[in-house]
Each structure stands twice: as structure tokens, then as C-alpha cells.
Design a protein around this motif. Sequence first.
Motif, PDB file in Angstrom:
ATOM      1  N   LEU A   1       0.828  -1.206   0.000  1.00 47.21           N
ATOM      2  CA  LEU A   1       0.000   0.000   0.000  1.00 47.21           C
ATOM      3  C   LEU A   1       0.864   1.257   0.000  1.00 47.21           C
ATOM      4  CD1 LEU A   1      -2.830  -0.931   2.543  1.00 47.21           C
ATOM      5  CD2 LEU A   1      -3.078  -0.557   0.089  1.00 47.21           C
ATOM      6  N   ASP A   2       1.979   1.192   0.726  1.00 46.85           N
ATOM      7  CA  ASP A   2       2.873   2.354   0.788  1.00 46.85           C
ATOM      8  C   ASP A   2       3.411   2.725  -0.582  1.00 46.85           C
ATOM      9  OD1 ASP A   2       4.689   4.241   2.374  1.00 46.85           O
ATOM     10  OD2 ASP A   2       6.146   3.040   1.253  1.00 46.85           O
ATOM     11  N   GLN A   3       3.577   1.718  -1.461  1.00 45.64           N
ATOM     12  CA  GLN A   3       4.104   2.001  -2.795  1.00 45.64           C
ATOM     13  C   GLN A   3       3.181   2.961  -3.558  1.00 45.64           C
ATOM     14  OE1 GLN A   3       7.043   0.671  -3.531  1.00 45.64           O
ATOM     15  NE2 GLN A   3       7.105  -0.643  -1.727  1.00 45.64           N
ATOM     16  N   PHE A   4       1.887   2.859  -3.286  1.00 48.18           N
ATOM     17  CA  PHE A   4       0.919   3.591  -4.103  1.00 48.18           C
ATOM     18  C   PHE A   4       0.401   4.866  -3.446  1.00 48.18           C
ATOM     19  CE2 PHE A   4       0.570  -0.914  -5.319  1.00 48.18           C
ATOM     20  CZ  PHE A   4       0.896  -0.799  -6.652  1.00 48.18           C
ATOM     21  N   ARG A   5       0.845   5.162  -2.237  1.00 43.19           N
ATOM     22  CA  ARG A   5       0.329   6.367  -1.562  1.00 43.19           C
ATOM     23  C   ARG A   5       0.690   7.646  -2.309  1.00 43.19           C
ATOM     24  NH1 ARG A   5       1.000   5.566   4.995  1.00 43.19           N
ATOM     25  NH2 ARG A   5      -0.396   3.767   5.179  1.00 43.19           N
ATOM     26  N   ALA A   6       1.837   7.647  -2.969  1.00 44.84           N
ATOM     27  CA  ALA A   6       2.284   8.858  -3.664  1.00 44.84           C
ATOM     28  C   ALA A   6       1.900   8.841  -5.136  1.00 44.84           C
ATOM     29  CB  ALA A   6       3.801   9.015  -3.517  1.00 44.84           C
ATOM     30  N   TYR A   7       1.012   7.922  -5.531  1.00 46.75           N
ATOM     31  CA  TYR A   7       0.609   7.835  -6.928  1.00 46.75           C
ATOM     32  C   TYR A   7      -0.590   8.745  -7.180  1.00 46.75           C
ATOM     33  CZ  TYR A   7       3.512   3.790  -8.142  1.00 46.75           C
ATOM     34  OH  TYR A   7       4.565   2.962  -8.402  1.00 46.75           O
ATOM     35  N   THR A   8      -0.534   9.468  -8.284  1.00 47.50           N
ATOM     36  CA  THR A   8      -1.670  10.258  -8.750  1.00 47.50           C
ATOM     37  C   THR A   8      -1.974   9.826 -10.175  1.00 47.50           C
ATOM     38  OG1 THR A   8      -1.093  12.159  -7.373  1.00 47.50           O
ATOM     39  CG2 THR A   8      -2.531  12.563  -9.264  1.00 47.50           C
ATOM     40  N   LEU A   9      -3.134   9.255 -10.369  1.00 47.53           N
ATOM     41  CA  LEU A   9      -3.542   8.772 -11.685  1.00 47.53           C
ATOM     42  C   LEU A   9      -4.575   9.721 -12.266  1.00 47.53           C
ATOM     43  CD1 LEU A   9      -3.328   6.424 -13.751  1.00 47.53           C
ATOM     44  CD2 LEU A   9      -5.281   5.380 -12.588  1.00 47.53           C
ATOM     45  N   GLY A  10      -4.254  10.285 -13.439  1.00 42.90           N
ATOM     46  CA  GLY A  10      -5.198  11.194 -14.087  1.00 42.90           C
ATOM     47  C   GLY A  10      -6.442  10.472 -14.553  1.00 42.90           C
ATOM     48  N   GLN A  11      -7.331  11.210 -15.199  1.00 38.85           N
ATOM     49  CA  GLN A  11      -8.576  10.611 -15.658  1.00 38.85           C
ATOM     50  C   GLN A  11      -8.292   9.398 -16.539  1.00 38.85           C
ATOM     51  OE1 GLN A  11     -11.725  11.329 -14.719  1.00 38.85           O
ATOM     52  NE2 GLN A  11     -12.276   9.518 -15.885  1.00 38.85           N
ATOM     53  N   THR A  12      -8.832   8.276 -16.141  1.00 43.79           N
ATOM     54  CA  THR A  12      -8.594   7.011 -16.827  1.00 43.79           C
ATOM     55  C   THR A  12      -9.935   6.423 -17.247  1.00 43.79           C
ATOM     56  OG1 THR A  12      -6.583   6.641 -15.545  1.00 43.79           O
ATOM     57  CG2 THR A  12      -7.572   4.720 -16.601  1.00 43.79           C
ATOM     58  N   GLU A  13     -10.000   5.880 -18.462  1.00 41.25           N
ATOM     59  CA  GLU A  13     -11.268   5.385 -18.989  1.00 41.25           C
ATOM     60  C   GLU A  13     -11.092   4.009 -19.622  1.00 41.25           C
ATOM     61  OE1 GLU A  13     -13.506   9.486 -20.372  1.00 41.25           O
ATOM     62  OE2 GLU A  13     -12.353   8.354 -21.835  1.00 41.25           O
ATOM     63  N   VAL A  14     -12.087   3.173 -19.404  1.00 39.08           N
ATOM     64  CA  VAL A  14     -12.225   1.923 -20.142  1.00 39.08           C
ATOM     65  C   VAL A  14     -13.508   2.048 -20.956  1.00 39.08           C
ATOM     66  CG1 VAL A  14     -12.529  -0.569 -20.005  1.00 39.08           C
ATOM     67  CG2 VAL A  14     -11.027   0.601 -18.372  1.00 39.08           C
ATOM     68  N   ILE A  15     -13.405   1.930 -22.262  1.00 41.52           N
ATOM     69  CA  ILE A  15     -14.543   2.129 -23.158  1.00 41.52           C
ATOM     70  C   ILE A  15     -15.012   0.789 -23.717  1.00 41.52           C
ATOM     71  CG2 ILE A  15     -15.378   3.326 -25.229  1.00 41.52           C
ATOM     72  CD1 ILE A  15     -14.537   5.188 -22.969  1.00 41.52           C
ATOM     73  N   GLY A  16     -16.328   0.586 -23.685  1.00 43.00           N
ATOM     74  CA  GLY A  16     -16.902  -0.601 -24.319  1.00 43.00           C
ATOM     75  C   GLY A  16     -16.515  -1.907 -23.659  1.00 43.00           C
ATOM     76  N   LEU A  17     -16.659  -1.984 -22.319  1.00 38.70           N
ATOM     77  CA  LEU A  17     -16.311  -3.201 -21.589  1.00 38.70           C
ATOM     78  C   LEU A  17     -17.436  -4.231 -21.725  1.00 38.70           C
ATOM     79  CD1 LEU A  17     -14.539  -4.786 -19.590  1.00 38.70           C
ATOM     80  CD2 LEU A  17     -15.724  -3.579 -17.740  1.00 38.70           C
ATOM     81  N   ILE A  18     -17.074  -5.454 -22.090  1.00 42.52           N
ATOM     82  CA  ILE A  18     -18.037  -6.545 -22.257  1.00 42.52           C
ATOM     83  C   ILE A  18     -17.504  -7.774 -21.526  1.00 42.52           C
ATOM     84  CG2 ILE A  18     -19.211  -8.065 -23.894  1.00 42.52           C
ATOM     85  CD1 ILE A  18     -18.864  -5.900 -26.009  1.00 42.52           C
ATOM     86  N   VAL A  19     -18.356  -8.374 -20.697  1.00 42.80           N
ATOM     87  CA  VAL A  19     -17.997  -9.594 -19.976  1.00 42.80           C
ATOM     88  C   VAL A  19     -19.091 -10.625 -20.233  1.00 42.80           C
ATOM     89  CG1 VAL A  19     -17.478 -10.654 -17.755  1.00 42.80           C
ATOM     90  CG2 VAL A  19     -16.822  -8.279 -18.182  1.00 42.80           C
ATOM     91  N   ASN A  20     -18.720 -11.774 -20.765  1.00 41.37           N
ATOM     92  CA  ASN A  20     -19.646 -12.888 -20.979  1.00 41.37           C
ATOM     93  C   ASN A  20     -19.084 -14.120 -20.285  1.00 41.37           C
ATOM     94  OD1 ASN A  20     -21.603 -11.662 -22.858  1.00 41.37           O
ATOM     95  ND2 ASN A  20     -19.843 -11.537 -24.226  1.00 41.37           N
ATOM     96  N   GLY A  21     -19.956 -14.865 -19.597  1.00 37.86           N
ATOM     97  CA  GLY A  21     -19.454 -16.045 -18.915  1.00 37.86           C
ATOM     98  C   GLY A  21     -20.554 -16.852 -18.282  1.00 37.86           C
ATOM     99  N   THR A  22     -20.161 -17.716 -17.370  1.00 37.13           N
ATOM    100  CA  THR A  22     -21.108 -18.571 -16.658  1.00 37.13           C
ATOM    101  C   THR A  22     -20.827 -18.484 -15.174  1.00 37.13           C
ATOM    102  OG1 THR A  22     -19.639 -20.484 -16.872  1.00 37.13           O
ATOM    103  CG2 THR A  22     -21.322 -20.181 -18.584  1.00 37.13           C
ATOM    104  N   ASP A  23     -21.875 -18.644 -14.374  1.00 37.38           N
ATOM    105  CA  ASP A  23     -21.761 -18.661 -12.919  1.00 37.38           C
ATOM    106  C   ASP A  23     -22.677 -19.761 -12.411  1.00 37.38           C
ATOM    107  OD1 ASP A  23     -21.233 -18.131 -10.299  1.00 37.38           O
ATOM    108  OD2 ASP A  23     -22.526 -16.374 -10.163  1.00 37.38           O
TER     109      ASP A  23
END
Length: 642
Positions: free
Chosen positions: A299-321
Motif C-alpha cells: 500500500l505504501d508504494q501507491f500512496r504517492a501515486y496520482t492517476l489522471g482521468q482514466t477510462e475503459v470504453i466498451g467493456l463486455i464480460v460474458n461467462g457462466t456462474d
Amino acid sequence: MPRLRRLLLAAVIVPPSLTGAMLASERLLERAVTRDLQARGIAVESVTADLFSGRLVATGLAASHGVGDMRIGRLSLAGLGLVAPALAADPAVLQDVTFTWGTSVRFSLPRIEVTGSDLSRDALAGLLSGSADSPAAARLSRLNAATIAIPEATYVQTVGDRSETTTYRGIVARNVVNGRIGRLEGAGGAMTSTLKSARTYEGTYGAWSVDSLDLPLSVRLYVDTARPDEKPAPVYANYRMAEVALKTADGQDVRFEAFRSDGLTAMPGAKPMLATVEAMQGAEGKSDDEKLAISMDLLDQFRAYTLGQTEVIGLIVNGTDNGKTFAMNIRRLGFSVDAAINLSIEGTTIEGPQAKVAIGAMTLKDVFLSDAFASLGTVAVGPAAAAKIDPASFIPRFSRFEISGFSAEAPDAAQPERRNRLDLRQFAVDAWGHAGPVPTGLAVRFDNLKVEGLERSQNENVRRLVAMGYRAIDVSLRLDAAWDEAKKELSIRELTAEGADMGTMRVSGTLGDVDKDVFSTDPTVAQIAAMAATARKLAVEVEDRGLFNRWLADHARQVKRKPDELRVEYGGAAIALVPAILGPGEGARAAGAAIGRFIARPGKLSLSAATKDGIGLGLADLALVSDPAAIGRRLDITARAE
């Protein structure tokens, strides 16, 4: 070129007196380069210099860099030519290159071509140096080139029993200055993951690009620790990737059209990430406290991380449960990470064999996890420290949560051929003025919850609504409350419940003597503080749009009376009882009369009460009073029926 062939060619082009000198110079240069490389901690099998063509070839290069190893099967470097300078402009070529960091990371690059580089022999030796006083990031900062082309590269990361392999194809780095790449792009690639040698997923991805990549900093994030007073710096400006498709071992397909990230800023943590990853590899036999300490390092590794606006477009998940198929589609998923986390999801549908859920949009703003991280760090110290932690500190703070355009439908349990449907136009929560994880200001909107098919419900309360003639409901709720610390007042600015073809009830009021302890996460402290609060103002407004008459008619059927008979009875009781309880004051009489008129002809009823002294009424006042009329004498009461 074999040395004999070069000798014959040189005899034709170069005067004999120079040919021997060139060959002697080549041997001297080969020995000098070999000594130079070895002096810098670089093992080398052979070095061949060709002053005629201008190339230097070294094979079997190997160096250890403290946290990892580097090997180069063959290095061909231009720029030594004395006879054919045009050939010296040829690219430097590295073949069969591998980098390893610890036991967890391995890079394999069959071929690298570098053009437009200003690498001299000394600069090249410094770049490849295995010296402990020359960290990898410092060496990379000496890299300059117009282009670096890598036809294929393979990245393997192993954590415990899990191994992930990513293959990159068609990599080109452009405008490399001091290790910073102006633009890095690739044609696509593939990835696989295995757990205990069994494949867990495999997939492919399309073209990708990264702008303004700081390569030395990228390496430092993995193998280095933060310097004194170091501040986060940009790692890259933009990252784009197209057409990702994954298939898991259990038959799920995951794909999306595009991935976009508008910048990453970071710096190394207190420990190298590589050391943390290596610790995770051997975590299986460690105690829970040791595992928690490793997690805190991660967790300490990521405390100083700043991630700008990030997008995933058109996400599709097909499967079985559990043997049942499902499909999920998300038009856009966006998030950013700074001091707070922000998340937005648009156009979601989840569909199974029978049920379907749709969400137009979901937003989560300003989620703060700093208190939770701090508490986790305290837990990692040991049991004694952990015992003092307030469990509520693990609750994240947020400023807004919103869902809009929600709908769900599924077959009716009793009548599967019919479908039940639920719709919600909007649900939103705004929170501010937090005292720890508890907000002192809260606004809630619950707009247009629609439920159809009430006649098929077995719930007793729902069946009462059906008896009143309702086959569907459309209800809304709103709350707006805020605490004024200076005045120690909690203002309920609005509490509204509304139903289509039912009516509206609005409540507002003010509570005084509200201390900050009311918002304590300790239930006992909060309850004691709440008991000290006083009621200063209360206003209630009821507007009927059909519910009262329907209820009266249904109740009359149950008691076998006529609705008008009950209307007269209840109206008269209100006129008499209110003054009897609150005393014969003018306000109490007006309230009783207004309630009676509302019962006789339902429309709009407004009631308000405020303490005359402005101090308010507390629980002690209500518990100790022997004459209820005494309470009425302390109140200013107004009432109106329309």
C-alpha cells in the motif's frame, strides 16, 4: 565480416602501408574495449572491431546490477569507421537481450535497433555498467536516440505460484532524450497467466502508445526507495490501448474497445517494490502479522501515486456462474486517483438467463481512504496498538454517491410467466463536514422508485396497498440536514416523502444543544450526547392526493362502517383531543380544528410549533412533566388546512 575478407578488400582500396596499421589498431581497440568493459563489471566473451566498416561487435555481455542481471548475446555498434563513414550511420543492434530483477521479473528482447544515438564507446560502457555505484536509473538517463525499435519483447512476472507473461510486438521509441521517451508505441501483443502451471487466462491487445515516458523514474519505482524530500514526478503524460480481449480458464470472455489514461505521477516508496513483490512470493508460510506487514508495504508504494482521468470504453464480460450464463456491458468506466478516488460508470447492463439489471450512470466522488490506511498501518505494528483502533476508521469518507436510470426485472416467484419490474430514476447522497467518517451534513435524494405488479406480492403491508386500489407505486424521498457547530444546531431543512396518487409529507425542524459527540462513532457516547439535544422548531405539511380517502374506505370495510361515519368521528376526535393534550390555548385549538377540517375534506394541512423561549424542549422536559398542557404553554403553534 571475416578478418581475411576485410584484409583482401582493404588491399584493393587502402594502400598496403595503412592496411597493417588498421589491423593492428583493431586488435588494440578490441583489447581496450574488453578491458574497459571488464573494469566496469561487465563480462564479455569476445570483442571484434572493424575499422573498415566502422562497426564494433561484442558477444556474451553480462552484468549484475545489485537487484538484477543483464545479458546481451550480441552487440553491434556503428561509428568507428575510418574508411567508410557512411556505414557508421547504421543502427546499433543488440540481440538476445535479457533483464532480470530478483526472481520475480524477466524481460526478454530478441533484437533492439538504436538509431540516431550519440553513444560513444565510453558512454556505451557506462550505460551497460554493472558497477554498484551506477544504478540502473542513472544509466538509463544517459540514453539518447532518435528511435529505438524492438520487434518483440516478452515480460514475465512471477508472484508465488502465479506467473504472468506479456508479449509486446512492434515497439518503437521516438525522441529519446536523457532516458525520457517522447513517444513509445507498439503494434499489439498477447498475455497469459498461470497458477501452479495451470492457465488462468489468456488474451490479446491491439495498438498502444505512451507519451512523455520517464524511463529512469519507471525503473526507480520498482527497484529504488524514495530520496530525502523527494516529490512525486510525472511518469507519463498519456497512455492509450485498443481492443483488449481476455478469456479465463472458467470460460469467461472479457473485452473492451479502448483504454485511456491521462497521466501518472509517482515516486518510489519507503521500500523497493521489487522487495515487496519478492516478499509476497514467500508469504504462504508467514504469520498473519507478517502478511499484514507485507500488504502495508505494498500500500505504501501507491500512496504517492496520482492517476489522471482514466477510462475503459466498451467493456463486455460474458461467462457462466454456477452453470448459468450471464452478460455484462459497460459503455464507459472512468476513474482517477489523487488524495481521493473518483469513479464513474455509464451505460451498464447485466443480464442473466431470466433477470436483467440496467444502470444509466453511477458516480462516486472524493473517496478518502487515508484514515483506513493509517489504521491498517497501526494494525501492522502489533496487537496492542491494534486494540486501540476505532473500527469506524476503516469506513471511507466520500462526498457524493449517485445512481441514475436504474431498472431491474425478473420473473415473478409465484407466476414465472409474468415479470416483475422495478425502476429508480435517481438515488443520490451528498455528504460533507465529516467528523471522522460520519458526515455532519447530509443530503439524500430518492426519486421515483416505481414498483409494478403489487397484486402478486405476499407481503401483508403491500397487500393493504393493493386493497386500497394500488397496483403500482411511485415514491420519492428527500432529506437535507446540516449541523452548525458554532450554534450547536442541527437543522433538518427538508424531510419529504412523496407518492404518486398518494400525497406528500414535508417535515422541517431545528434541534439545539447538539454537541459534536452526537457524531461520535462510539454508540454510547453518541446516544448520551443525543439525549442532551432539545427540539426548538418543528413544521409538518401534509398534502393529500388520494391516499387518505383510499385508506379511510379500506379501514371502513374492515370495521364494517361507512367512510363518512368514520370521517365525522375522527374529525370530531381531533378537534377535542388536541386541546385536551396540549391545553386550551389558541394554537392548540387551531391545530385541532385544522386537523378536523383536513379529515373532513383532505387537501393540504400545515402545522408548526416552536418554543417561546427559544431554548427548546429536551427529553428531561418531556419525561418529568406531569401536566402535558404545560408543554403546550411553552409552544407557539400555528395550523392551517386548505
